[in-house]
Design a protein around this motif. Structure first.
Motif, PDB file in Angstrom:
ATOM      1  N   VAL A 284      -3.345   3.509  -1.659  1.00  0.00           N
ATOM      2  CA  VAL A 284      -3.647   2.569  -2.781  1.00  0.00           C
ATOM      3  C   VAL A 284      -2.860   1.395  -2.588  1.00  0.00           C
ATOM      4  CG1 VAL A 284      -3.491   2.108  -5.214  1.00  0.00           C
ATOM      5  CG2 VAL A 284      -3.859   4.599  -4.255  1.00  0.00           C
TER       6      VAL A 284
ATOM      7  N   TYR B 296       3.201  -0.416  -9.773  1.00  0.00           N
ATOM      8  CA  TYR B 296       3.850   0.653  -9.195  1.00  0.00           C
ATOM      9  C   TYR B 296       5.203   0.640  -9.280  1.00  0.00           C
ATOM     10  CZ  TYR B 296       4.711   5.033  -6.354  1.00  0.00           C
ATOM     11  OH  TYR B 296       5.273   6.254  -5.610  1.00  0.00           O
TER      12      TYR B 296
ATOM     13  N   ASP C  65       4.401  -1.244 -16.535  1.00  0.00           N
ATOM     14  CA  ASP C  65       3.136  -1.530 -16.348  1.00  0.00           C
ATOM     15  C   ASP C  65       2.419  -2.447 -17.552  1.00  0.00           C
ATOM     16  OD1 ASP C  65       0.441  -0.501 -15.530  1.00  0.00           O
ATOM     17  OD2 ASP C  65       0.204   0.670 -17.533  1.00  0.00           O
TER      18      ASP C  65
ATOM     19  N   THR D 297       0.973  -1.196  -0.209  1.00  0.00           N
ATOM     20  CA  THR D 297      -0.014   0.064   0.063  1.00  0.00           C
ATOM     21  C   THR D 297       0.864   1.105  -0.030  1.00  0.00           C
ATOM     22  OG1 THR D 297      -1.634  -1.374   1.149  1.00  0.00           O
ATOM     23  CG2 THR D 297      -1.776   1.177   1.356  1.00  0.00           C
TER      24      THR D 297
ATOM     25  N   ASN E 256       3.087  -6.112 -16.643  1.00  0.00           N
ATOM     26  CA  ASN E 256       1.934  -6.412 -15.683  1.00  0.00           C
ATOM     27  C   ASN E 256       2.460  -7.474 -14.877  1.00  0.00           C
ATOM     28  OD1 ASN E 256      -1.123  -7.933 -15.465  1.00  0.00           O
ATOM     29  ND2 ASN E 256      -1.254  -5.497 -16.097  1.00  0.00           N
TER      30      ASN E 256
ATOM     31  N   ASP F  44      -7.053  -5.255 -13.874  1.00  0.00           N
ATOM     32  CA  ASP F  44      -7.435  -4.464 -12.584  1.00  0.00           C
ATOM     33  C   ASP F  44      -6.011  -4.594 -11.802  1.00  0.00           C
ATOM     34  OD1 ASP F  44     -10.030  -3.853 -13.283  1.00  0.00           O
ATOM     35  OD2 ASP F  44     -10.809  -5.521 -11.948  1.00  0.00           O
ATOM     36  N   TYR F  45      -5.067  -5.136 -12.558  1.00  0.00           N
ATOM     37  CA  TYR F  45      -3.802  -5.204 -11.820  1.00  0.00           C
ATOM     38  C   TYR F  45      -3.056  -3.932 -11.769  1.00  0.00           C
ATOM     39  CZ  TYR F  45       0.581  -8.203 -10.607  1.00  0.00           C
ATOM     40  OH  TYR F  45       1.510  -8.648 -10.036  1.00  0.00           O
ATOM     41  N   LYS F  46      -2.705  -3.501 -10.580  1.00  0.00           N
ATOM     42  CA  LYS F  46      -1.996  -2.310 -10.315  1.00  0.00           C
ATOM     43  C   LYS F  46      -0.434  -2.339  -9.911  1.00  0.00           C
ATOM     44  CE  LYS F  46      -6.025   0.169  -8.309  1.00  0.00           C
ATOM     45  NZ  LYS F  46      -6.922  -0.551  -7.430  1.00  0.00           N
TER      46      LYS F  46
ATOM     47  N   TYR G 296      -1.273  -1.874  -4.280  1.00  0.00           N
ATOM     48  CA  TYR G 296      -0.946  -2.317  -5.518  1.00  0.00           C
ATOM     49  C   TYR G 296      -0.341  -3.524  -5.649  1.00  0.00           C
ATOM     50  CZ  TYR G 296      -0.311   2.761  -6.812  1.00  0.00           C
ATOM     51  OH  TYR G 296      -0.557   4.073  -7.057  1.00  0.00           O
ATOM     52  N   ASP G 297      -0.745  -4.321  -6.722  1.00  0.00           N
ATOM     53  CA  ASP G 297      -0.326  -5.677  -6.736  1.00  0.00           C
ATOM     54  C   ASP G 297       1.227  -5.950  -6.813  1.00  0.00           C
ATOM     55  OD1 ASP G 297      -3.274  -6.819  -7.024  1.00  0.00           O
ATOM     56  OD2 ASP G 297      -3.046  -5.283  -8.625  1.00  0.00           O
TER      57      ASP G 297
END
Length: 155
Positions: free
Chosen positions: A98, A147, A129, A94, A132, A143-145, A100-101
């Protein structure tokens, strides 16, 4: 055109000399001696930008025999320049409220002669990104976040 996950083809290999790049950076004696890449080797590429990233190797785990860490040497090819980047990742972190995965950390950037550090970091953000979950070997999860930390972590 934008970055995309890809598998090395004969055409890409010939155009960018990817086998030579991989063999110069891998720690695998087998691939070095045989001057070859693993079958279906994956990378993230934008041919229009003349840029791609490939994993050279993951570092050995000092605590477990024959185990590898998530931390590795990645080669960022940008307009003929080979930039060495040490990256590591962790899961489910987090940041600023937020979750993040996958969170990537940059530990080093070497041999960078064309771009500023900030430009390299921005490229890595775009590339990772798109990478992924697992690049061309995994399915893209909408929906995979992901960072990428903005600074280089000094060890």
């Amino acid at each position: 055109m934008a970055f995309k996950n890809a598998v090395v083809t004969k055409e890409l290999d010939e155009k960018y000399k990817m086998t030579d790049i991989f063999c110069n950076y891998t720690d695998s004696l087998y691939y070095k001696q045989n001057r070859m890449m693993p079958n279906r080797y994956r990378l993230v590429i934008d041919e229009e930008l003349d840029c791609f990233i490939m994993l050279g190797y993951n570092f050995l785990d000092p605590e477990l025999e024959h185990a590898r860490l998530s931390k590795g040497l990645w080669i960022l090819y940008y307009k003929g320049n080979l930039i060495e980047v040490i990256l590591d990742y962790d899961f489910d972190i987090t940041i600023d409220g937020v979750l993040y995965d996958k969170v990537w950390s940059i530990f080093d950037i070497k041999n960078n002669e064309l771009l500023s550090e900030k430009e390299v970091i921005n490229l890595l953000k775009e590339i990772l990104d798109v990478y992924n979950v697992a690049g061309a070997w995994g399915e893209i999860e909408e929906d995979y976040k992901v960072y990428v930390r903005d600074e280089i972590i000094k060890e």
